[in-house]
Design a protein around this motif. Structure first.
Motif, PDB file in Angstrom:
ATOM      1  N   ILE A   1      33.909  67.642  21.151  1.00 17.04           N
ATOM      2  CA  ILE A   1      32.849  66.635  21.169  1.00 17.04           C
ATOM      3  C   ILE A   1      31.608  67.214  21.842  1.00 17.04           C
ATOM      4  N   VAL A   2      30.471  67.027  21.200  1.00 21.31           N
ATOM      5  CA  VAL A   2      29.188  67.401  21.788  1.00 21.31           C
ATOM      6  C   VAL A   2      28.387  66.117  21.982  1.00 21.31           C
TER       7      VAL A   2
ATOM      8  N   ALA B   1      36.576  65.643  30.636  1.00 16.37           N
ATOM      9  CA  ALA B   1      35.408  66.510  30.848  1.00 16.37           C
ATOM     10  C   ALA B   1      35.581  67.858  30.167  1.00 16.37           C
ATOM     11  N   ASP B   2      36.822  68.340  30.050  1.00 15.78           N
ATOM     12  CA  ASP B   2      37.061  69.647  29.422  1.00 15.78           C
ATOM     13  C   ASP B   2      36.922  69.603  27.911  1.00 15.78           C
ATOM     14  N   ARG B   3      36.835  68.418  27.332  1.00  9.79           N
ATOM     15  CA  ARG B   3      36.747  68.284  25.878  1.00  9.79           C
ATOM     16  C   ARG B   3      35.338  67.926  25.406  1.00  9.79           C
ATOM     17  N   ILE B   4      34.436  67.663  26.333  1.00  6.95           N
ATOM     18  CA  ILE B   4      33.111  67.171  25.956  1.00  6.95           C
ATOM     19  C   ILE B   4      32.038  68.088  26.515  1.00  6.95           C
ATOM     20  N   GLU B   5      31.220  68.620  25.634  1.00  3.58           N
ATOM     21  CA  GLU B   5      30.052  69.398  26.020  1.00  3.58           C
ATOM     22  C   GLU B   5      28.853  68.448  26.048  1.00  3.58           C
ATOM     23  N   VAL B   6      28.180  68.354  27.183  1.00  2.00           N
ATOM     24  CA  VAL B   6      27.085  67.399  27.349  1.00  2.00           C
ATOM     25  C   VAL B   6      25.785  68.162  27.573  1.00  2.00           C
ATOM     26  N   ALA B   7      24.727  67.769  26.854  1.00  2.00           N
ATOM     27  CA  ALA B   7      23.455  68.477  26.991  1.00  2.00           C
ATOM     28  C   ALA B   7      22.291  67.529  26.727  1.00  2.00           C
ATOM     29  N   GLN B   8      21.175  67.787  27.409  1.00  2.00           N
ATOM     30  CA  GLN B   8      19.952  67.037  27.154  1.00  2.00           C
ATOM     31  C   GLN B   8      19.237  67.662  25.969  1.00  2.00           C
TER      32      GLN B   8
END
Length: 378
Positions: free
Chosen positions: A261-262, A284-291
């Motif tokens: 997931i992104v 948290a280890d499965r989701i890449e979060v970015a602005q």
């Protein structure tokens, strides 16, 4: 100054500078007390498109640079573009954090419409700025309430109000109460457990829906929970476009542990909230979060599924331009045959736009308020 909103949406009724910006700048030369001795003693918060920052560069002399934080990456990029267009330097953009206000003697900001955002911002200012700091916060009167004065008085000894001009007003706060501010900061980000979803949601001030789950998102999740019945394809990569407080990402991560997931959002506080929500729910280890402005950080044709609950306004103006831009971003990053699942206010009738921009669109569910659609990338 020649200011534009670009790269944010532009159009009738959408302005880069307004009467509140001009009133804030006009009030600054008359402030009583000692003026900042250097630009590095000045901080600017949530300057929409750069009017306050670039105006202050011309008003404040001395070494260093004005510290600037804008929650929206579109605002940060607009400031940079406007600074280049007007050949202006003397500021630097910073992430949200205590270093924004360390030693600051003047803080200039646009008043947020969210009282939670004002609470969190004013507490951090009072906790970290200089003892003689003056906060100058302005806005349009139609978006201001008496509670804003009370929020500032929770962490400052004195709050004064300017005369109104062109339907705008400015608040001045002095005398930071550091003890009260430190205690208040312990509340952020706030969290709330939702037993129906078995999720704990975290949110910084001003994030859409706060720690709640809006009814449009609930409708979307209810139908994502029945993949076979609703024709949800098998997926490996999912993009949560406009992740907000992280509800959709965390829920999908829990329901589909093998999926990447992104999660992206143009708001820094939304991105920070999503990270905390993911951690609280063990994903948290499965989701890449970015602005990101839309999904611009992502390459084309790489997502199997995009999930979207688009806004229907830009700043205070009702506008479909933001949603149409996000539809185009979804179409760009989807693989051929990938799907955009979107929930939207039924009266906006987005189905035709989705078919034109993304591809064949079917209605998953509709009620009197919201519609969920699935659009397949051609």
């Amino acid at each position: 100054m020649n200011l534009r909103r670009f790269p944010d949406v532009e159009g009738p009724g959408l302005v880069a500078v307004d009467a509140a910006d001009r009133l804030i700048l006009d009030e600054l030369p008359a402030l009583p007390g000692p003026a900042p001795r250097a630009r590095n003693e000045v901080a600017v918060i949530d300057d929409a498109y750069g009017a306050l920052t670039l105006g202050l560069v011309g008003l404040i002399d001395g070494p260093g640079k004005i510290r600037v934080h804008q929650d929206l990456v579109t605002g940060e990029r607009a400031l940079a573009a406007n600074a280049e267009r007007n050949t202006t330097t003397g500021y630097h953009s910073m992430r949200w954090g205590p270093e924004l206000f360390d030693g600051a003697r003047l803080v200039v900001m646009r008043l947020p419409r969210s009282l939670d955002r004002l609470t969190e911002v004013s507490a951090l200012i009072a906790a970290r700025a200089a003892p003689d700091v003056v906060v100058v916060a302005g806005g349009r009167i139609k978006h201001m309430t008496p509670r804003m004065n009370d929020v500032l008085r929770d962490v400052f000894d004195r709050v004064d109000v300017s005369h109104a001009r062109q339907k705008s007003r400015v608040l001045f706060a002095r005398g930071p109460r550091t003890g009260a501010a430190d205690r208040l900061l312990l509340e952020w980000p706030r969290t709330e457990f939702h037993p129906g979803l078995d999720l704990t949601i975290a949110a910084h001030g001003g994030v859409f829906a706060g720690t709640g789950v809006d009814i449009g998102t609930r409708l979307l999740l209810a139908h994502l929970a029945r993949p076979a019945q609703n024709g949800l394809p098998d997926v490996e990569t999912v993009v949560d476009l406009g992740c907000g407080n992280g509800t959709v990402s965390a829920w999908f991560g829990r329901a589909h542990p093998d999926v990447r997931i992104v999660a992206v959002d143009r708001s820094a506080s939304a991105v920070d909230s999503t990270r905390v929500t993911a951690a609280l729910n063990g994903v948290a280890d499965r989701i890449e979060v970015a602005q990101s402005d839309g999904a611009q950080i992502l390459p084309g044709a790489t997502a199997d599924l995009v999930l979207l609950n688009p806004p229907f306004h830009s700043d205070a103006a009702v506008s479909t331009a933001v949603a149409l831009r996000l539809f185009a971003e979804a179409g760009r990053i989807l693989k051929p045959g990938g799907e955009l699942w979107c929930v939207w206010n039924s009266h906006l009738r987005y189905r035709g736009a989705l078919q034109r921009i993304v591809g064949p669109t079917r209605q998953v569910v509709r009620n009197h308020k919201f519609t969920v659609t699935a659009s397949t990338r051609r």
